[in-house]
Design a protein around this motif. Structure first.
Motif, PDB file in Angstrom:
ATOM      1  N   PHE A  54       3.410   6.568   1.076  1.00 40.87           N
ATOM      2  CA  PHE A  54       2.683   7.823   0.853  1.00 40.87           C
ATOM      3  C   PHE A  54       1.401   7.655   0.051  1.00 40.87           C
ATOM      4  CE2 PHE A  54       5.668   7.627  -2.754  1.00 40.87           C
ATOM      5  CZ  PHE A  54       4.825   7.874  -3.825  1.00 40.87           C
ATOM      6  N   ASP A  55       1.328   6.656  -0.842  1.00 38.86           N
ATOM      7  CA  ASP A  55       0.133   6.506  -1.660  1.00 38.86           C
ATOM      8  C   ASP A  55      -0.994   5.796  -0.910  1.00 38.86           C
ATOM      9  OD1 ASP A  55       1.983   4.343  -1.846  1.00 38.86           O
ATOM     10  OD2 ASP A  55       0.845   3.484  -3.497  1.00 38.86           O
ATOM     11  N   HIS A  56      -0.717   5.390   0.317  1.00 35.78           N
ATOM     12  CA  HIS A  56      -1.735   4.748   1.151  1.00 35.78           C
ATOM     13  C   HIS A  56      -2.161   5.623   2.330  1.00 35.78           C
ATOM     14  CE1 HIS A  56      -1.482   0.668  -0.699  1.00 35.78           C
ATOM     15  NE2 HIS A  56      -0.356   1.201  -1.132  1.00 35.78           N
ATOM     16  N   CYS A  57      -1.287   6.540   2.752  1.00 35.83           N
ATOM     17  CA  CYS A  57      -1.619   7.338   3.940  1.00 35.83           C
ATOM     18  C   CYS A  57      -1.476   8.837   3.737  1.00 35.83           C
ATOM     19  CB  CYS A  57      -0.762   6.897   5.127  1.00 35.83           C
ATOM     20  SG  CYS A  57       0.970   7.416   5.040  1.00 35.83           S
ATOM     21  N   GLY A  58      -1.142   9.279   2.509  1.00 34.59           N
ATOM     22  CA  GLY A  58      -0.956  10.716   2.286  1.00 34.59           C
ATOM     23  C   GLY A  58      -2.187  11.538   2.610  1.00 34.59           C
ATOM     24  N   GLY A  59      -3.371  10.942   2.422  1.00 30.89           N
ATOM     25  CA  GLY A  59      -4.615  11.646   2.710  1.00 30.89           C
ATOM     26  C   GLY A  59      -4.990  11.680   4.176  1.00 30.89           C
ATOM     27  N   CYS A  60      -4.127  11.161   5.051  1.00 31.11           N
ATOM     28  CA  CYS A  60      -4.392  11.200   6.491  1.00 31.11           C
ATOM     29  C   CYS A  60      -4.119  12.568   7.104  1.00 31.11           C
ATOM     30  CB  CYS A  60      -3.521  10.174   7.217  1.00 31.11           C
ATOM     31  SG  CYS A  60      -3.957   8.448   6.929  1.00 31.11           S
ATOM     32  N   VAL A  61      -3.223  13.330   6.440  1.00 38.15           N
ATOM     33  CA  VAL A  61      -2.698  14.571   7.016  1.00 38.15           C
ATOM     34  C   VAL A  61      -2.756  15.674   5.971  1.00 38.15           C
ATOM     35  CG1 VAL A  61      -0.601  15.658   7.947  1.00 38.15           C
ATOM     36  CG2 VAL A  61      -1.183  13.315   8.614  1.00 38.15           C
ATOM     37  N   GLN A  62      -2.990  16.890   6.425  1.00 37.54           N
ATOM     38  CA  GLN A  62      -3.044  18.047   5.529  1.00 37.54           C
ATOM     39  C   GLN A  62      -2.304  19.223   6.164  1.00 37.54           C
ATOM     40  OE1 GLN A  62      -7.226  18.988   5.226  1.00 37.54           O
ATOM     41  NE2 GLN A  62      -7.393  19.615   7.363  1.00 37.54           N
ATOM     42  N   TRP A  63      -2.070  20.255   5.356  1.00 33.82           N
ATOM     43  CA  TRP A  63      -1.556  21.512   5.898  1.00 33.82           C
ATOM     44  C   TRP A  63      -2.589  22.122   6.845  1.00 33.82           C
ATOM     45  CZ3 TRP A  63       3.252  23.226   5.595  1.00 33.82           C
ATOM     46  CH2 TRP A  63       4.054  22.854   4.516  1.00 33.82           C
TER      47      TRP A  63
END
Length: 287
Positions: free
Chosen positions: A105-114
């Motif tokens: 999650f700390d590497h790809c969490g910013g790939c997706v948003q609400w």
């Protein structure tokens, strides 16, 4: 080609978990802990501008998780992915490719948003191809119990559902392979998680490697200093040794994703093994 360090935000992790079997009395000399035993961690991405391509390596934690989730990670500082892109003259919609070293999650969490009404998820970079590899994707979407809390389905599945997912070709399962579509090579390593990809670039006459979780901080250079998070620590040891020996021999510059206080480092051979040599800011090294 032009490279830009992108600061996606800082957080904290438990120092004991970050250093595994190494005693706190030793690791706190390089990575001091606060009263909660937490140490400073960065989420530093790398943006590659190459002709009409804008390739972003990793995206940090993002902002869609719950307040309770983020309370475990003690975020600090004012950096964010969007702010850092804007500071360098770019917008998320300019990104053509998002390369994930792995899907924790700390590497790809910013790939997706609400999405706008918070009824579901959407990709953050709507004009980009998202890159992983088939073996790691399978590993992440059918997670083992140890890593399940790091492979969050809301970070991963919307990428596939969007139709933006692409896989790199491993070239007959070699440990190192060039990715012509992206213009750099990657080293496949399995100690931290299965088929993590470590990007290798040539930039302004220097060799630069994006370290991801093969080397979290400069304090992790001694071989036994292996994270408790690694799924195969006894495999991390030879992977680290092989890479660090090469880095010392070839004067490779190490771009530190998780080291909040050391942006780029070099290493050298000593009587005790490979050790930290020099620390640089990215701008002083390449500008």
């Amino acid at each position: 080609m032009q490279l830009y360090p992108i600061e996606a935000g800082n957080f904290k992790l438990d120092g004991g978990a970050m250093f595994g079997v190494v005693p706190k009395s030793i690791w706190q000399k390089t990575n001091p802990a606060d009263s909660n035993n937490m140490i400073d961690i960065g989420a530093r991405s790398l943006l590659i501008e190459d002709g009409n391509r804008l390739i972003l390596i990793d995206t940090g934690l993002g902002d869609k998780q719950s307040e309770k989730f983020f309370s475990y990670y003690y975020q600090w500082g004012d950096d964010s992915l969007d702010k850092s892109l804007q500071k360098n003259g770019f917008h998320r919609d300019d990104i053509t490719d998002v390369f994930t070293t792995h899907l924790h999650f700390d590497h790809c969490g910013g790939c997706v948003q609400w999405n706008k009404d918070r009824t579901g998820y959407e990709t953050v970079f709507k004009n980009a191809k998202y890159w992983s590899n088939k073996d790691h994707w399978q590993w992440a979407t059918t997670p083992n119990a140890r890593e399940k809390a790091s492979f969050l389905k809301e970070n991963i599945l919307p990428i596939e559902e969007s139709g933006q997912l692409h896989f790199v070709d491993r070239n007959n399962k070699e440990h190192f392979t060039n990715i012509p579509e992206l213009g750099f090579g990657v080293l496949f390593v399995d100690g931290h998680t299965d088929k993590q990809m470590i990007p290798h670039l040539e930039y302004k006459g220097k060799k630069l490697v994006f370290m991801a979780d093969l080397l979290p901080t400069a304090g992790h250079i001694p071989l036994p200093y292996v994270m408790g998070y690694d799924t195969r620590p006894l495999l991390t040891l030879p992977e680290k040794k092989s890479f660090l020996d090469k880095a010392a021999d070839e004067e490779i510059y190490l771009f530190m994703q998780h080291d909040a206080h050391n942006e780029v480092i070099t290493v050298k051979h000593t009587e005790k093994g490979v050790r930290h040599d020099q620390t640089y800011t990215f701008n002083e090294l390449f500008n």
